[in-house]
Structure formats: structure tokens, C-alpha cells
Enzyme design. Structure first.
Site, short mmCIF file in Angstrom:
data_model
loop_
_atom_site.label_atom_id
_atom_site.label_comp_id
_atom_site.label_asym_id
_atom_site.label_seq_id
_atom_site.Cartn_x
_atom_site.Cartn_y
_atom_site.Cartn_z
N ARG A 98 0.83 -0.97 0.42
CA ARG A 98 -0.10 -0.11 0.35
C ARG A 98 0.83 1.42 -0.03
O ARG A 98 1.89 1.62 0.75
CB ARG A 98 -0.34 0.04 1.31
N HIS A 116 12.44 -2.81 -1.61
CA HIS A 116 12.21 -3.43 -2.56
C HIS A 116 13.25 -3.84 -3.63
O HIS A 116 14.35 -3.83 -3.52
CB HIS A 116 11.90 -1.66 -3.57
N GLU A 181 17.83 -9.63 0.16
CA GLU A 181 17.07 -9.10 0.65
C GLU A 181 16.70 -9.58 2.43
O GLU A 181 17.32 -8.02 3.70
CB GLU A 181 15.19 -8.96 0.41
C1 GAR Z 1 9.76 -7.87 -1.47
O1 GAR Z 1 10.55 -9.23 -2.16
C2 GAR Z 1 9.74 -7.00 -1.10
O2 GAR Z 1 10.98 -6.55 -2.11
C3 GAR Z 1 8.42 -6.71 -2.02
O3 GAR Z 1 7.78 -7.60 -1.70
C4 GAR Z 1 8.00 -8.79 -1.39
C5 GAR Z 1 7.81 -9.59 0.18
O4 GAR Z 1 7.98 -10.69 0.48
N1 GAR Z 1 8.39 -5.62 -2.10
C6 GAR Z 1 8.35 -4.71 -3.19
O5 GAR Z 1 7.87 -4.92 -4.62
C7 GAR Z 1 8.03 -3.50 -3.11
N2 GAR Z 1 7.14 -2.20 -4.05
P1 GAR Z 1 7.56 -11.24 1.83
O6 GAR Z 1 6.93 -10.79 2.42
O7 GAR Z 1 7.83 -12.52 1.79
O8 GAR Z 1 9.46 -10.49 2.77
#
Ligand code: GAR
Length: 213
Positions: A98, A116, A181
Site C-alpha cells: 500500500r 524494494h 533482501e
Molecule cells: C519482497 O521481495 C519485497 O522486496 C517486495 O515484496 C516482497 C515481499 O516478500 N516488495 C515490493 O515489491 C515493494 N515495492 P516477503 O513478504 O516474503 O517479505
């Protein structure tokens, strides 16, 4: 450090919660000595992130967005009430899908970070990994940044570079980036909570750690 002195952190997550898990694990291993993850909030009642929080003994709260369609500020007001009731000082967006309104941005100035899955400013928004593949980038990666009013536009704190292989699919590239990440996000939170991160306009400087001197 005295538990009372730790920065009280809430993690906001919409789904799987693997980054939340990396943060919880880092805290458990003692790698976040100045931060405590005290609360997890989700906009999705099915989010695995909520289960992960409960399993770690962290309070997990679903804040239902359905009554607030197109009224983002009011929804954020609901979130803010929960944050205030838990004395939260810092927010981490871990796959929280969001865009935040001024209600949260003004309540937590330079106190909200996001991860990100691309090297910003390249490939912001949804499906950063797919965008990198389709563009033909040879490297991609992940970015931890402060959150501002734009989509993935705030000052960059840390980035990790990840190669794109010829035979990558969106899934294989996403999995490789995700490993980075999981290391980069706890590191950024640790640096911030220890007061080692300074923001000057768009630029973020990491101070030398006095304990490592
Ligand atoms: C992650 O890869 C994060 O970088 C991305 O959503 C995923 C969540 O994974 N976020 C975005 O794309 C934000 N623009 P997770 O729920 O396993 O942490």
C-alpha cells in the site's frame, strides 16, 4: 543494552513475510541490539506474516482496509491508532503493498523504511524483478530506502547488487534477490537503530561504528 532503551519497531506486511522473518531471526540472534520488533500489522487477514509474528511471540494485528476503500488517510489513521497504543517509534514496510498517506508519513518523518526488489531508481513499483528481466538488465538487486510520498522514491540507505543470469526466470531471479533482501534489511535497521545513519536531503550517510574501531 537495557530492553527499555531499544527502538520500538512495527513491521507492516501484506503477504508471505519472509523479510519479517529475517528481521525476527536477526533480533533473536542478537543482531539488532538497539531495536525491538514489538508489533506486526497487516492489511490482509491471510498474511503468513501474521502467523510468523505470532510464532515469534510478537503481537500481530490485522487492520481491515475494506471499510476505507479510496480513503487511504482514514485507513492510515486506524493503523496510527494501533501504532500509538503500542508506543511504536519506527516503521518497517516488508512487502506492505500500500502507498502510505501523509497521516503516517507526518507521524513518522524519516522513520519509515521499505525494501524494494530492484536497484532503485530502476524498476520501481510492482514486479521489480520482472521489470529488470524484461528490460534486459545484467544486474539487479535490492534497495532499502526511507519512505516518502512517492512510489519507491525516498532516500536510499543500502543496496545490494545481484547478477541476472541468462537462464533466469522471474522466479529464479526473485529467489536470488530475496537472499540479499534478508541480509540487507536487518543490517539497515541495525544501523538506524544504533544512530549510525544520517540523512542530508536525498543522500544518506552511514557513520563509522564506534564499536568496530
Ligand atoms: C519482497 O521481495 C519485497 O522486496 C517486495 O515484496 C516482497 C515481499 O516478500 N516488495 C515490493 O515489491 C515493494 N515495492 P516477503 O513478504 O516474503 O517479505
Amino acid at each position: 543494552m537495557d530492553a527499555q532503551k531499544k527502538m520500538n519497531v512495527a513491521v507492516l506486511a501484506s503477504g508471505r513475510g519472509s523479510n519479517l522473518q529475517a528481521l525476527l531471526d536477526a533480533e533473536k540472534r542478537g543482531e539488532l541490539p538497539c531495536a525491538h520488533i514489538a508489533l506486526v500489522i497487516s492489511d490482509n487477514p491471510e498474511a503468513k506474516a501474521l502467523q510468523r509474528a505470532q510464532a515469534a511471540g510478537v503481537e500481530a494485528v490485522f487492520v481491515d482496509p475494506t471499510p476505507f476503500k479510496k480513503r487511504r488517510a482514514e485507513y492510515d489513521g486506524e493503523i496510527l491508532k494501533v501504532l500509538r497504543s503500542h508506543h511504536i517509534e519506527f516503521l518497517v514496510l516488508a512487502g506492505f503493498m500500500r502507498i502510505l498517506s501523509d497521516v503516517l508519513l507526518n507521524a513518522y518523518p524519516n522513520k519509515i523504511i521499505n525494501i524494494h526488489p530492484a536497484l532503485l531508481p530502476a524498476f520501481p513499483g510492482l514486479h521489480g524483478q520482472r521489470q529488470a528481466l524484461e528490460y534486459g538488465a545484467k544486474v539487479s538487486g535490492c534497495t532499502v530506502h526511507f519512505v516518502d510520498a512517492g512510489v519507491d522514491t525516498g532516500p536510499i540507505i543500502l543496496q545490494a547488487v545481484v547478477p541476472v543470469m541468462d537462464d533466469d526466470t522471474e522466479d529464479t531471479l526473485s529467489a536470488r534477490i530475496l537472499q540479499y533482501e534478508h541480509r540487507t534489511f536487518p543490517k539497515a535497521l541495525d544501523l538506524i537503530s544504533r544512530g549510525l545513519v544520517r540523512v542530508e536531503g536525498r543522500r544518506v550517510f552511514i557513520e563509522e561504528d564506534p564499536e568496530q574501531k
